[in-house]
Design a protein around this motif. Structure first.
Motif, PDB file in Angstrom:
ATOM      1  N   GLY A   1       0.828  -1.199   0.000  1.00 51.13           N
ATOM      2  CA  GLY A   1       0.000   0.000   0.000  1.00 51.13           C
ATOM      3  C   GLY A   1       0.859   1.243   0.000  1.00 51.13           C
ATOM      4  N   ASN A   2       0.317   2.326  -0.522  1.00 49.23           N
ATOM      5  CA  ASN A   2       1.095   3.566  -0.583  1.00 49.23           C
ATOM      6  C   ASN A   2       0.525   4.669   0.300  1.00 49.23           C
ATOM      7  OD1 ASN A   2      -1.149   4.199  -2.079  1.00 49.23           O
ATOM      8  ND2 ASN A   2      -0.074   4.313  -4.048  1.00 49.23           N
ATOM      9  N   TYR A   3      -0.329   4.283   1.266  1.00 47.80           N
ATOM     10  CA  TYR A   3      -0.798   5.233   2.274  1.00 47.80           C
ATOM     11  C   TYR A   3      -1.376   4.432   3.438  1.00 47.80           C
ATOM     12  CZ  TYR A   3      -5.491   4.197   0.504  1.00 47.80           C
ATOM     13  OH  TYR A   3      -6.653   3.554   0.124  1.00 47.80           O
ATOM     14  N   GLY A   4      -1.624   5.109   4.549  1.00 46.63           N
ATOM     15  CA  GLY A   4      -2.290   4.484   5.674  1.00 46.63           C
ATOM     16  C   GLY A   4      -1.496   3.368   6.317  1.00 46.63           C
ATOM     17  N   VAL A   5      -2.225   2.520   7.055  1.00 51.20           N
ATOM     18  CA  VAL A   5      -1.571   1.420   7.753  1.00 51.20           C
ATOM     19  C   VAL A   5      -0.921   0.463   6.770  1.00 51.20           C
ATOM     20  CG1 VAL A   5      -3.641  -0.048   7.841  1.00 51.20           C
ATOM     21  CG2 VAL A   5      -1.860  -0.319   9.575  1.00 51.20           C
ATOM     22  N   GLN A   6      -1.462   0.382   5.547  1.00 58.54           N
ATOM     23  CA  GLN A   6      -0.857  -0.515   4.563  1.00 58.54           C
ATOM     24  C   GLN A   6       0.543  -0.051   4.173  1.00 58.54           C
ATOM     25  OE1 GLN A   6      -3.752   1.209   4.462  1.00 58.54           O
ATOM     26  NE2 GLN A   6      -4.651   1.124   2.409  1.00 58.54           N
ATOM     27  N   GLN A   7       0.762   1.260   4.141  1.00 58.11           N
ATOM     28  CA  GLN A   7       2.113   1.752   3.845  1.00 58.11           C
ATOM     29  C   GLN A   7       3.049   1.540   5.031  1.00 58.11           C
ATOM     30  OE1 GLN A   7       3.041   6.060   3.513  1.00 58.11           O
ATOM     31  NE2 GLN A   7       3.776   5.547   1.452  1.00 58.11           N
ATOM     32  N   LEU A   8       2.544   1.774   6.239  1.00 59.17           N
ATOM     33  CA  LEU A   8       3.363   1.528   7.427  1.00 59.17           C
ATOM     34  C   LEU A   8       3.834   0.081   7.458  1.00 59.17           C
ATOM     35  CD1 LEU A   8       1.250   3.358  10.184  1.00 59.17           C
ATOM     36  CD2 LEU A   8       3.355   4.174   9.109  1.00 59.17           C
ATOM     37  N   ALA A   9       2.921  -0.829   7.154  1.00 59.92           N
ATOM     38  CA  ALA A   9       3.271  -2.247   7.157  1.00 59.92           C
ATOM     39  C   ALA A   9       4.216  -2.572   6.006  1.00 59.92           C
ATOM     40  CB  ALA A   9       2.012  -3.098   7.071  1.00 59.92           C
ATOM     41  N   THR A  10       3.936  -2.049   4.832  1.00 61.78           N
ATOM     42  CA  THR A  10       4.753  -2.323   3.650  1.00 61.78           C
ATOM     43  C   THR A  10       6.208  -1.923   3.864  1.00 61.78           C
ATOM     44  OG1 THR A  10       2.912  -2.161   2.095  1.00 61.78           O
ATOM     45  CG2 THR A  10       5.104  -1.713   1.222  1.00 61.78           C
ATOM     46  N   LEU A  11       6.426  -0.755   4.466  1.00 58.20           N
ATOM     47  CA  LEU A  11       7.781  -0.242   4.661  1.00 58.20           C
ATOM     48  C   LEU A  11       8.360  -0.612   6.019  1.00 58.20           C
ATOM     49  CD1 LEU A  11       7.359   3.334   3.119  1.00 58.20           C
ATOM     50  CD2 LEU A  11       8.213   1.255   2.007  1.00 58.20           C
ATOM     51  N   HIS A  12       7.596  -1.314   6.840  1.00 62.27           N
ATOM     52  CA  HIS A  12       8.010  -1.614   8.215  1.00 62.27           C
ATOM     53  C   HIS A  12       8.354  -0.322   8.958  1.00 62.27           C
ATOM     54  CE1 HIS A  12       9.269  -6.100   7.376  1.00 62.27           C
ATOM     55  NE2 HIS A  12       8.029  -5.827   6.974  1.00 62.27           N
ATOM     56  N   SER A  13       7.560   0.713   8.757  1.00 63.84           N
ATOM     57  CA  SER A  13       7.849   2.021   9.353  1.00 63.84           C
ATOM     58  C   SER A  13       6.982   2.335  10.571  1.00 63.84           C
ATOM     59  CB  SER A  13       7.673   3.121   8.295  1.00 63.84           C
ATOM     60  OG  SER A  13       6.349   3.135   7.781  1.00 63.84           O
ATOM     61  N   TYR A  14       6.324   1.326  11.131  1.00 66.59           N
ATOM     62  CA  TYR A  14       5.417   1.538  12.249  1.00 66.59           C
ATOM     63  C   TYR A  14       6.182   1.872  13.534  1.00 66.59           C
ATOM     64  CZ  TYR A  14       6.427  -3.499  11.597  1.00 66.59           C
ATOM     65  OH  TYR A  14       7.034  -4.704  11.330  1.00 66.59           O
ATOM     66  N   ASN A  15       5.512   2.635  14.407  1.00 65.67           N
ATOM     67  CA  ASN A  15       6.085   3.024  15.699  1.00 65.67           C
ATOM     68  C   ASN A  15       4.960   3.174  16.722  1.00 65.67           C
ATOM     69  OD1 ASN A  15       5.128   5.893  15.837  1.00 65.67           O
ATOM     70  ND2 ASN A  15       6.338   6.074  13.956  1.00 65.67           N
ATOM     71  N   PRO A  16       5.274   3.426  17.996  1.00 66.43           N
ATOM     72  CA  PRO A  16       4.241   3.431  19.039  1.00 66.43           C
ATOM     73  C   PRO A  16       3.173   4.502  18.892  1.00 66.43           C
ATOM     74  CG  PRO A  16       6.408   3.131  20.020  1.00 66.43           C
ATOM     75  CD  PRO A  16       6.629   3.484  18.579  1.00 66.43           C
ATOM     76  N   THR A  17       3.382   5.490  18.038  1.00 66.78           N
ATOM     77  CA  THR A  17       2.370   6.536  17.858  1.00 66.78           C
ATOM     78  C   THR A  17       1.361   6.191  16.771  1.00 66.78           C
ATOM     79  OG1 THR A  17       3.652   7.794  16.218  1.00 66.78           O
ATOM     80  CG2 THR A  17       4.063   8.274  18.560  1.00 66.78           C
TER      81      THR A  17
END
Length: 490
Positions: A83-99
């Protein structure tokens, strides 16, 4: 039973639930706990409530097929979805954090359901209902608790599991620590072993309800997570010895609008309907607005890397749609992707259900199938012995034959590394967009970050600690020093 009556069960507040709009709600703070549950109907109310958070629902069902569901986020952390936006992008790039509330929400929204089940088990154990009814009810409650615990444990690591004495004194503030790792595994294991002993056989369990076979399937997933290969094999053998489950000869038809109630490959499914009792909105998540007959919101794509990993005649990629002609008369594909296929094909998996007149579909949400037992046993045999043997290869070939593929040869996968590469690929092809388990498969074999870098290159923000998602800052604060964040997120 095509549809479950879904009942809300509160945690520490008085229990209030409704079976359907025609029935009067009951407030359990007006009922003496000493006399509830006292009948089979009371037990059913407690038990069916435990299924409530496990259904498909955008807001409060962990198996929703929307961006709020665990399949969506977990498969999006692999090459299966992008995905290129939203939670799908966070997951795709492994860019998630506690916020990122879209990532931390699964624990925040569902961990209290574990406590709800603990209270219900205690209530039922102390009741005077018929022992047979009691035993089955407790087994379902333990399976529900073990199921939810395993899914959250797989995503976040050890959880807070509140002791009964704490739950029975809700006005006393008691900050709790997460369980130790081994303690967490043992807690899940005991629930599932207890459930497997007392649940109905697969032949006797109602569709959409837990069975002995399903509890053992969850044990397989837990044992795979822990690389307890002999235990994986033992549970697979126990399931096979039931002589009930079998592979459905038609892979694609399993994901059609037809009911799968009589399908002996399905080990657990969430029945779905147009009314939204339990929702499946995957077509709306996947299909572009200009898709023929009925489109959707195009929130997610697959990757061309994943598409290219299939052999050309593999029937399992039938609904991995690489080309379509839109209502605008334009043909979209890899050469002309526009903004609907720039990352990959459309990962529909299920039937288009073009006759639907809502955002929902009647295609049931299949979570676990007998095919998983077969591939899990193959993996266990090979890894237990340090090398595959002919039995492991023959099990894999059962799955490949159904997929219309040529059999593989032991000589070509004689080393454990080459076998595990192959089994990971087969798992991704077999289970894409079902329960999100491929993420755990990659992690188990140390390939999670490697695959992400291969997919995203310099854009990847993966790291070894990203194999677990973070907890929210609210949970850390609420824990008053007892609740510790996963390493790497501090």
């Amino acid at each position: 039973m095509k549809k479950l009556k879904l009942i809300i069960l509160g945690l520490l507040m008085p229990l209030t639930f409704g079976c359907n709009p025609e029935l009067e709600s009951i407030n359990y703070d007006e009922i003496n706990p000493a006399i509830f549950p006292a009948s089979e109907a009371d037990v059913e109310a407690l038990v069916v409530a435990a299924y409530y958070p496990l259904r498909g629902s955008w807001w409060d069902g962990i198996h929703t097929t929307s961006e709020n569901g665990i399949m969506f986020i977990n498969d999006a952390s692999t090459e299966i979805l992008q995905g290129n936006y939203g939670v799908q992008q966070l997951a795709t790039l492994h860019s998630y954090n506690p916020t990122n509330e879209s990532v931390t929400r699964y624990y925040d929204r569902f961990y209290n359901r574990i406590s709800s089940n603990t209270l219900s088990i205690d209530r039922l154990e102390k009741s005077s209902v018929n022992d047979i009814i009691k035993k089955k009810g407790i087994a379902e409650l333990k399976c529900a608790r073990g199921f939810l615990c395993y899914e959250l444990f797989d995503m976040y690591g050890p959880l807070v599991v509140a002791p009964l004495e704490v739950l029975q004194n809700p006005l006393t503030e008691t900050p709790l620590a997460r369980l130790g790792y081994d303690e967490m595994v043992s807690f899940i294991e005991k629930d599932l072993l207890d459930a497997a002993a007392d649940l109905p056989s697969p032949a006797d369990a109602a569709y959409g309800r837990f069975s002995q076979g399903f509890a053992r399937m969850l044990l397989i997933r837990l044992y795979l997570h822990e690389k307890r290969w002999a235990d994986v094999e033992a549970q697979a053998n126990a399931i096979m010895a039931m002589n009930y489950y079998e592979l459905n000869p038609d892979y694609v038809d399993m994901f059609s609008t037809a009911s799968q109630e009589d399908n002996k490959e399905v080990m657990f499914a969430v029945p779905a309907d147009y009314a939204g009792t339990s929702e499946n909105q995957w077509q709306m998540m996947v299909l572009p607005s200009n898709y023929p007959e009925r489109g959707g919101w195009a929130t997610i794509q697959s990757s061309w890397k994943f598409y290219d990993s299939f052999e050309s005649n593999d029937v399992r990629k039938t609904n991995l749609i690489a080309e379509y002609t839109g209502t605008d008369g334009v043909t979209y594909n890899r050469s002309n992707p526009s903004n609907v296929m720039q990352m990959g094909p459309l990962p529909l998996k299920i039937a288009t259900d073009a006759a639907r007149n809502t955002a929902l579909t009647t295609v049931d949400i299949i979570l676990y199938r007998y095919a998983d037992v077969i591939l899990s046993k193959a993996e266990a045999i090979a890894n237990k012995n340090g090398a595959p043997n002919q039995e492991a290869i023959d099990l894999v070939n059962l799955i490949r034959e159904r997929a219309n593929l040529d059999p593989i040869l032991l000589a070509n996968y004689a080393s454990i590394d080459s076998f595990n590469e192959m089994i990971l690929l087969e798992r991704s092809h077999e289970y894409w967009c079902e329960n999100g388990q491929y993420r755990a498969d990659l992690i188990r074999h140390g390939k999670f970050s490697e695959h992400n870098i291969d997919l995203n290159g310099a854009s990847s923000q993966t790291a070894p600690y990203k194999v677990l998602y973070p907890f929210s800052l609210e949970r850390i604060s609420e824990g008053k020093g007892a609740f510790l964040q996963n390493p790497g997120y501090n």
